[in-house]
Enzyme design. Structure first.
Site, PDB file in Angstrom:
ATOM      1  N   THR A 277       0.827  -1.205   0.000  1.00 25.24           N
ATOM      2  CA  THR A 277       0.000   0.000   0.000  1.00 25.24           C
ATOM      3  C   THR A 277       0.861   1.254   0.000  1.00 25.24           C
ATOM      4  O   THR A 277       0.620   2.196  -0.769  1.00 25.24           O
ATOM      5  CB  THR A 277      -0.915   0.019   1.230  1.00 25.24           C
TER       6      THR A 277
ATOM      7  N   TYR B 158     -13.454  -4.529  -2.582  1.00 23.92           N
ATOM      8  CA  TYR B 158     -14.446  -4.301  -3.623  1.00 23.92           C
ATOM      9  C   TYR B 158     -15.367  -5.497  -3.848  1.00 23.92           C
ATOM     10  O   TYR B 158     -16.576  -5.359  -3.849  1.00 23.92           O
ATOM     11  CB  TYR B 158     -13.811  -3.863  -4.956  1.00 23.92           C
TER      12      TYR B 158
ATOM     13  N   TYR C  27      -2.264 -10.309   4.616  1.00 22.33           N
ATOM     14  CA  TYR C  27      -2.422  -8.908   5.026  1.00 22.33           C
ATOM     15  C   TYR C  27      -3.870  -8.685   5.418  1.00 22.33           C
ATOM     16  O   TYR C  27      -4.760  -8.686   4.564  1.00 22.33           O
ATOM     17  CB  TYR C  27      -2.008  -8.003   3.872  1.00 22.33           C
TER      18      TYR C  27
ATOM     19  N   ARG D  83      -9.177  -0.954   4.865  1.00 24.19           N
ATOM     20  CA  ARG D  83      -8.986  -0.733   3.431  1.00 24.19           C
ATOM     21  C   ARG D  83      -9.736  -1.755   2.577  1.00 24.19           C
ATOM     22  O   ARG D  83     -10.189  -1.439   1.485  1.00 24.19           O
ATOM     23  CB  ARG D  83      -7.496  -0.773   3.070  1.00 24.19           C
TER      24      ARG D  83
ATOM     25  N   LYS E 201       0.285  -9.883   8.491  1.00 25.00           N
ATOM     26  CA  LYS E 201       0.440  -8.460   8.796  1.00 25.00           C
ATOM     27  C   LYS E 201      -0.916  -7.994   9.301  1.00 25.00           C
ATOM     28  O   LYS E 201      -1.888  -7.969   8.549  1.00 25.00           O
ATOM     29  CB  LYS E 201       0.863  -7.663   7.571  1.00 25.00           C
TER      30      LYS E 201
ATOM     31  N   ILE F  10       5.541  -4.386   9.973  1.00 20.02           N
ATOM     32  CA  ILE F  10       5.782  -3.871   8.624  1.00 20.02           C
ATOM     33  C   ILE F  10       5.454  -2.391   8.701  1.00 20.02           C
ATOM     34  O   ILE F  10       4.293  -2.003   8.807  1.00 20.02           O
ATOM     35  CB  ILE F  10       4.957  -4.627   7.584  1.00 20.02           C
TER      36      ILE F  10
END
Length: 290
Positions: free
Chosen positions: A43, A106, A132, A137, A160, A202
């Protein structure tokens, strides 16, 4: 296991083109600063606005410049499992050590759909996989039970975690019975995450202050959490200022002050307001980075 301070690398641009020289310069500086690993094209690397060719070139350069000094965990995630497999297999060819995979944004699958996505990627690729988990997000996130089931797959070796739930490493460790990397995705809470059983982060701030972030995670690994918390307090203003506006505009501005790259980000990321620039500069001065 992957551990410690792992930098979520920015992708430097010059006149809207990938700045390869700046990327190499940053990778060398990170390694010289003692960083424990690098994540290109995540990202923070503005992966959504990179072309396929740019994405692959960033991975190639990072692997070349790192030259096995530290692990490279290449961003390869997609809400399209076909694309996720393609980027993963390219990372294998380029010589990366693992891949980082976000999913679900999405198209918003349920837990069975997320499991099927990651299982497909696992079964059609070769490298170790870091999951992740970032519901802010991706809208959907991996539940603890789903993560534990995925961890039974041989090459799913870590997570993560950007859920903001500091009970996650405690609950996940209770269900995962193999070596597994529990990595925070949030600089501000990473010490608390490590107290709960995490073993690294991270990090966005490691772009700007790699030596200090490395030291923080060394203290955590040694169980010196009081000292780590004190250092975290010193770093807090930097963490906060870098996120006054959407990431990675703040990190790029900070790196421009260090002479490592331009502050240029790609639309829809916008140039920082002067007030945000002033806050970042002040935080860096307090850390003797400037």
């Amino acid at each position: 296991m992957f551990h410690g301070a792992i930098t979520a690398l920015i992708t430097p641009f010059s006149n809207n083109q990938l700045d390869e020289d700046a990327l190499r310069r940053m990778v060398r500086w990170q390694i010289d600063s003692g960083i424990n690993g690098l994540v290109p094209v995540g990202t923070t690397g503005e992966s959504p606005t990179l072309s396929e060719a740019e994405h692959k070139r960033v991975v190639e350069i990072t692997v070349e410049e790192t030259n096995k000094a530290v692990p490279v965990i290449a961003g390869a995630g997609s809400n399209n499992p076909i694309e996720a497999v393609e980027y993963s297999n390219f990372a294998t060819q380029a010589g990366a050590d693992a891949t980082l995979h976000v999913a679900g944004y999405y198209n918003r699958p349920n837990q069975r759909g997320l499991f099927a996505h990651y299982e497909h990627v696992h079964n059609n690729t070769e490298l170790p996989i870091i999951l992740y988990n970032i519901p802010p997000r991706s809208v959907v996130g991996l539940e603890v039970a789903t993560l534990a089931e995925l961890a039974k797959l041989e090459r799913i070796v870590g997570v993560k975690d950007a859920t903001g739930d500091l009970t996650r490493p405690i609950r996940e460790r209770a269900l995962i019975n193999k070596p597994f990397s529990f990595l925070s995705g949030d600089d501000v809470t990473c010490v608390a995450y490590n107290v709960g059983g995490g073993n690294g982060c991270i990090s966005v701030s490691a772009n700007v202050a790699p030596a200090q972030v490395v030291e923080l995670h060394r203290l955590c690994r040694e169980g010196k959490f009081v000292e780590a918390a004190a250092l975290q307090d010193k770093l807090f203003a930097l963490h906060a200022s870098l996120f006054l506006e959407p990431n990675p505009a703040g990190a790029k501005y900070a790196l421009s002050l260090l002479g490592l790259c331009s502050e240029e980000a790609r639309f829809p990321m916008m140039p920082l307001e002067q007030s945000s620039k002033a806050a970042i500069r002040t935080a860096m001065q307090h850390l003797d980075l400037l």
